[in-house]
Design a protein around this motif. Structure first.
Motif, mmCIF file in Angstrom:
data_model
loop_
_atom_site.group_PDB
_atom_site.id
_atom_site.type_symbol
_atom_site.label_atom_id
_atom_site.label_comp_id
_atom_site.label_asym_id
_atom_site.label_seq_id
_atom_site.Cartn_x
_atom_site.Cartn_y
_atom_site.Cartn_z
ATOM 1 N N ARG A 2 40.300 -2.344 33.174
ATOM 2 C CA ARG A 2 39.906 -1.143 31.944
ATOM 3 C C ARG A 2 41.474 -1.180 31.191
ATOM 4 N N ALA A 3 41.624 -0.496 31.090
ATOM 5 C CA ALA A 3 42.999 -0.455 29.766
ATOM 6 C C ALA A 3 43.212 1.034 29.575
ATOM 7 N N GLU A 4 44.372 1.459 29.645
ATOM 8 C CA GLU A 4 44.863 2.155 29.305
ATOM 9 C C GLU A 4 45.873 2.636 27.807
ATOM 10 N N ASN A 5 45.000 3.821 27.544
ATOM 11 C CA ASN A 5 45.781 4.470 26.450
ATOM 12 C C ASN A 5 47.565 4.543 26.134
ATOM 13 N N ARG A 6 48.380 3.706 26.203
ATOM 14 C CA ARG A 6 49.412 3.369 26.215
ATOM 15 C C ARG A 6 49.936 2.179 25.620
ATOM 16 N N THR A 7 51.508 1.872 25.042
ATOM 17 C CA THR A 7 52.215 0.941 23.987
ATOM 18 C C THR A 7 52.119 -0.327 24.743
ATOM 19 N N ALA A 8 52.998 -1.009 23.907
ATOM 20 C CA ALA A 8 52.192 -2.198 24.423
ATOM 21 C C ALA A 8 53.740 -2.094 25.856
ATOM 22 N N GLU A 9 54.415 -1.844 25.450
ATOM 23 C CA GLU A 9 56.151 -1.733 26.799
ATOM 24 C C GLU A 9 55.351 -0.744 28.549
ATOM 25 N N GLY A 10 53.806 0.533 27.389
ATOM 26 C CA GLY A 10 53.556 0.798 28.928
ATOM 27 C C GLY A 10 53.978 2.002 29.255
ATOM 28 N N THR A 11 55.407 2.503 27.697
ATOM 29 C CA THR A 11 55.792 3.733 28.343
ATOM 30 C C THR A 11 55.409 4.668 28.374
ATOM 31 N N HIS A 12 54.831 5.242 27.222
ATOM 32 C CA HIS A 12 54.003 6.228 26.561
ATOM 33 C C HIS A 12 52.669 6.130 26.319
ATOM 34 N N ARG A 13 51.682 7.636 25.508
ATOM 35 C CA ARG A 13 50.476 7.614 25.274
ATOM 36 C C ARG A 13 51.128 7.753 23.578
ATOM 37 N N PRO A 14 50.171 6.577 22.772
ATOM 38 C CA PRO A 14 50.938 6.753 21.670
ATOM 39 C C PRO A 14 49.665 7.930 20.352
ATOM 40 N N ASP A 15 48.887 7.957 20.914
ATOM 41 C CA ASP A 15 47.888 8.538 20.645
ATOM 42 C C ASP A 15 47.203 9.386 21.873
ATOM 43 N N ASP A 16 47.367 10.886 21.271
ATOM 44 C CA ASP A 16 46.274 11.625 22.124
ATOM 45 C C ASP A 16 44.682 12.453 21.083
ATOM 46 N N VAL A 17 44.212 11.323 20.628
ATOM 47 C CA VAL A 17 43.081 11.872 20.486
ATOM 48 C C VAL A 17 41.730 10.321 21.040
ATOM 49 N N SER A 18 42.098 9.236 20.408
ATOM 50 C CA SER A 18 41.535 8.131 21.235
ATOM 51 C C SER A 18 41.460 8.893 22.597
ATOM 52 N N PRO A 19 40.449 7.924 23.204
ATOM 53 C CA PRO A 19 40.264 7.984 24.960
ATOM 54 C C PRO A 19 41.650 7.156 25.673
ATOM 55 N N SER A 20 41.678 7.768 26.903
ATOM 56 C CA SER A 20 42.184 7.723 27.578
ATOM 57 C C SER A 20 42.143 6.546 27.861
ATOM 58 N N VAL A 21 41.136 5.651 28.519
ATOM 59 C CA VAL A 21 40.959 5.038 29.214
ATOM 60 C C VAL A 21 39.323 3.790 28.133
ATOM 61 N N ALA A 22 39.796 2.396 28.548
ATOM 62 C CA ALA A 22 38.507 2.060 27.444
ATOM 63 C C ALA A 22 38.516 0.878 28.364
ATOM 64 N N ARG A 23 36.832 0.702 28.897
ATOM 65 C CA ARG A 23 36.353 -0.313 30.142
ATOM 66 C C ARG A 23 35.895 -1.695 28.924
ATOM 67 N N ALA A 24 36.383 -3.057 29.740
ATOM 68 C CA ALA A 24 35.877 -3.934 29.102
ATOM 69 C C ALA A 24 34.743 -4.069 29.310
ATOM 70 N N THR A 25 34.159 -5.146 28.333
ATOM 71 C CA THR A 25 32.500 -5.701 28.179
ATOM 72 C C THR A 25 32.347 -7.072 28.315
ATOM 73 N N ALA A 26 32.514 -7.225 28.599
ATOM 74 C CA ALA A 26 32.511 -9.108 29.416
ATOM 75 C C ALA A 26 31.464 -8.779 30.760
ATOM 76 N N PRO A 27 31.227 -9.757 31.226
ATOM 77 C CA PRO A 27 30.306 -9.893 32.491
ATOM 78 C C PRO A 27 31.263 -10.189 32.778
ATOM 79 N N VAL A 28 31.826 -9.372 34.032
ATOM 80 C CA VAL A 28 33.291 -9.694 34.748
ATOM 81 C C VAL A 28 32.890 -10.212 36.149
ATOM 82 N N GLY A 29 31.488 -9.451 37.007
ATOM 83 C CA GLY A 29 30.889 -9.790 37.890
ATOM 84 C C GLY A 29 30.684 -11.583 37.411
ATOM 85 N N ASP A 30 30.012 -11.558 36.576
ATOM 86 C CA ASP A 30 29.615 -13.441 35.859
ATOM 87 C C ASP A 30 30.966 -14.388 36.510
#
Length: 198
Positions: A89-117
């Protein structure tokens, strides 16, 4: 002409592989003097060079808007583990991780690749590997979030994942890990219809 257009009759789905750190080492898609990038069975590798994070996110999203490109594997380093990590997963943060650049987008996005495999494939290749929900404050997490939240609606979701190698891992081990992860992704991809072949 893009890398997707170079072989007009290829029905293998494209897997983007992008090492986002310009100074990073480990993943080299071209293995021999042929100049052709390595590809897993059943898919075609499309190497994408590193760039500034915003420009790279746009480039990757443009590729994934093309139905011929069905997956993305981001590759970089981790400062938090001794083994390879598949970041789920990844969070709605800047590339430096300092703050949330967008208050409209979801706070978290989950990877769609077959991680277990992918984890199993790395372990079968003799590499210490695991999955994690912990994001790192760097361009890799930023790119994962940006790409996942810009995926097109109304079509099959591309497989998007992020592989991190330990900072002191050898280039040879990184090559093996990238190949194992890409092969695991490729096993989940169907051939392209003839009408959409590159």
């Amino acid at each position: 002409m893009t890398a997707l257009d170079q072989i007009p009759t290829d029905t293998r789905p494209g897997i983007l592989i992008c090492a986002w750190e310009a100074e990073g080492s480990g993943w080299d898609p071209v293995e021999d003097l042929s100049g052709e990038p390595w590809s897993p069975e059943g898919a075609r590798t499309v190497p994408v060079p590193s760039a500034e994070p915003d420009a790279l996110a746009s480039t990757l999203s443009t590729y994934l808007n093309d139905d011929r490109c069905r997956a993305l594997l981001l590759v970089g380093r981790t400062r938090k583990a001794d083994g390879f990590r598949l970041q789920m997963r990844a969070e709605n943060r800047t590339a430096e991780g300092t703050h949330r650049p967008d208050d409209v987008s979801p706070s978290v996005a989950r990877a769609t690749a077959p991680v277990g495999d992918m984890v199993r494939a790395l372990q079968e290749a003799g590499l210490a590997a695991g999955a994690t929900s912990e994001a790192e404050d760097d361009a890799g997490s930023y790119l994962l979030y940006r790409v996942l939240t810009s995926l097109p609606d109304g079509s099959a979701t591309p497989a998007v994942g992020l592989l991190r190698a330990p900072e002191d891992e050898s280039d040879d081990a990184v090559q093996r890990a990238v190949k194992a992860a890409a092969q695991a992704i490729a096993r989940h991809l169907a051939p392209l219809p003839r009408s959409r072949a590159y």
